[in-house]
Structures are given as structure tokens and as C-alpha cells.
Design a protein around this motif. Structure first.
Motif, PDB file in Angstrom:
ATOM      1  N   PHE A  56       0.835  -1.194   0.000  1.00 38.60           N
ATOM      2  CA  PHE A  56       0.000   0.000   0.000  1.00 38.60           C
ATOM      3  C   PHE A  56       0.873   1.249   0.000  1.00 38.60           C
ATOM      4  N   GLN A 103     -10.496  -1.973   5.664  1.00 39.52           N
ATOM      5  CA  GLN A 103      -9.560  -0.935   6.089  1.00 39.52           C
ATOM      6  C   GLN A 103     -10.128  -0.177   7.293  1.00 39.52           C
ATOM      7  N   LYS A 104      -9.243   0.272   8.172  1.00 37.95           N
ATOM      8  CA  LYS A 104      -9.669   0.980   9.379  1.00 37.95           C
ATOM      9  C   LYS A 104      -8.899   2.285   9.504  1.00 37.95           C
ATOM     10  N   VAL A 144     -10.561   5.239  -0.503  1.00 34.55           N
ATOM     11  CA  VAL A 144     -11.287   4.615   0.601  1.00 34.55           C
ATOM     12  C   VAL A 144     -11.891   5.765   1.400  1.00 34.55           C
ATOM     13  N   LEU A 157      -4.009   5.055   9.674  1.00 32.60           N
ATOM     14  CA  LEU A 157      -4.786   4.027   8.993  1.00 32.60           C
ATOM     15  C   LEU A 157      -4.215   2.672   9.358  1.00 32.60           C
ATOM     16  N   GLU A 158      -5.053   1.654   9.325  1.00 28.42           N
ATOM     17  CA  GLU A 158      -4.611   0.270   9.453  1.00 28.42           C
ATOM     18  C   GLU A 158      -5.097  -0.423   8.186  1.00 28.42           C
ATOM     19  N   LEU A 159      -4.162  -0.762   7.301  1.00 28.54           N
ATOM     20  CA  LEU A 159      -4.490  -1.308   5.988  1.00 28.54           C
ATOM     21  C   LEU A 159      -4.276  -2.816   5.967  1.00 28.54           C
ATOM     22  N   HIS A 160      -5.217  -3.520   5.320  1.00 28.31           N
ATOM     23  CA  HIS A 160      -5.233  -4.987   5.345  1.00 28.31           C
ATOM     24  C   HIS A 160      -5.332  -5.565   3.941  1.00 28.31           C
ATOM     25  N   GLY A 167      -2.608  -6.536   9.268  1.00 33.40           N
ATOM     26  CA  GLY A 167      -2.634  -5.131   8.904  1.00 33.40           C
ATOM     27  C   GLY A 167      -1.300  -4.455   9.081  1.00 33.40           C
TER      28      GLY A 167
END
Length: 173
Positions: A56, A103-104, A144, A157-160, A167
Motif C-alpha cells: 500500500f 480498512q480501518k 477509501v 490508517l490500518e491497511l489490510h 494489517g
């Protein structure tokens, strides 16, 4: 509004069914990252960050957006929309589907916000950007969307790579 919510739920279910095998591959190949490992791998805007089969790169983050889309199909934020533009590259050896709803985002106080898949449909000109498999070596860029309170500010952000992955964190400030 109901049609958008229904479409988002259907898309999320399809993505969830398609992502199960990728999560198993990641867990077996990475040895399962612990929460403490994530702190050491925090990236910043413009820096690549990897989770599972995806690399990412967050290009930008813009908050304070009141609505997305054109009338009569515009979607209005409950608070404010934060639009996060990111590039997702498949670094694995098989196709993997990107799921925006996995995604968070977090405020500085740790408050967690989930992605707004319905609003993301309006934010991405190419509606299929994140609902198609990304083949190895290929990449897509898209938005997003997070709907957060008007007085809130995103810190990270915490991307998965899937809903089951550990993440990777990306700092927004």
C-alpha cells in the motif's frame, strides 16, 4: 439510499468469500504478525507499507468533505467524509481482491472508524476499482472513504490485504 447499502453489503459478502484463501496463505507464509510487530512497521504518507500480498502507498488524505457524488445520487456524510487515496499493488504470486471495507482509520485517542463502502462507490470514478482481483504485479489506485464526526481528526490508517490479516499502520500526520 437503501439500494446503495444493499449493493455495499452484497459486495462485502462477495469479497469476504473470495478473500478466505488469501488469508490462509498469509498466515502460513508470514508466521502471523503480532500486534507489537506493527508498531515497528509504521509508514507515512507516500511510503510503501506491506501486509500480506499487498503493498500500500497512501497518496493523500482529505477530510471535511460534506457529500460525495452528484444529485440525485449524492451521499451526504453523517459527520464529515475523509477521502484516502491509495495505491494497492499485488506483490504476491496469485490474484488477490482488495476489500475497502477491511480498512480501518483511527483518531489519536484510539477511536476506530470503519470504511464507508457505500460512499466509496461515489468517490471512485471507476466503480470496479476495488471489487476486482488484482493480479500479481498489477496495481490500482482508488479512494477509501471514512465517515467520521465533524470534530474528529484521523491520526493513522490500518491497511489490510484481507479481513483476516494483521494489517500495517500508516501515520497520517
Amino acid at each position: 439510499m437503501r439500494k446503495t447499502t444493499t449493493l455495499a453489503l452484497i459486495a462485502t459478502a462477495v469479497v469476504a468469500l473470495g478473500c478466505g484463501s488469501g488469508a490462509t496463505d498469509k498466515a502460513s507464509s508470514s508466521g502471523g504478525a503480532e500486534a507489537g510487530d506493527k508498531a515497528a512497521t509504521t509508514a507515512k504518507i507516500g511510503q510503501p507499507a506491506r501486509d500480506g500480498k499487498f503493498e500500500f502507498t497512501v497518496k493523500s488524505s482529505k477530510c471535511g468533505v460534506a457529500k460525495i457524488g452528484s444529485e440525485p445520487l449524492a451521499q451526504k456524510a453523517q459527520g464529515q467524509f475523509c477521502l484516502v487515496t491509495l495505491n494497492v499493488k499485488n506483490i504476491g504470486k496469485e490474484a488477490q481482491m482488495f476489500d475497502g471495507s477491511s480498512q480501518k482509520a483511527y483518531a489519536a485517542d484510539g477511536t476506530e472508524y470503519s470504511a464507508d463502502s457505500g460512499a466509496a462507490i461515489y468517490a471512485n470514478k471507476n466503480a470496479d476499482t476495488f471489487l476486482n482481483d488484482i493480479n500479481p504485479g498489477n496495481q490500482v489506485t482508488g479512494v477509501v472513504v471514512f465517515d467520521i464526526p465533524k470534530n474528529a481528526k484521523l491520526a493513522k490508517l490500518e491497511l489490510h490485504d484481507s479481513m483476516f490479516s494483521g494489517g500495517v499502520d500508516v501515520a497520517l500526520s
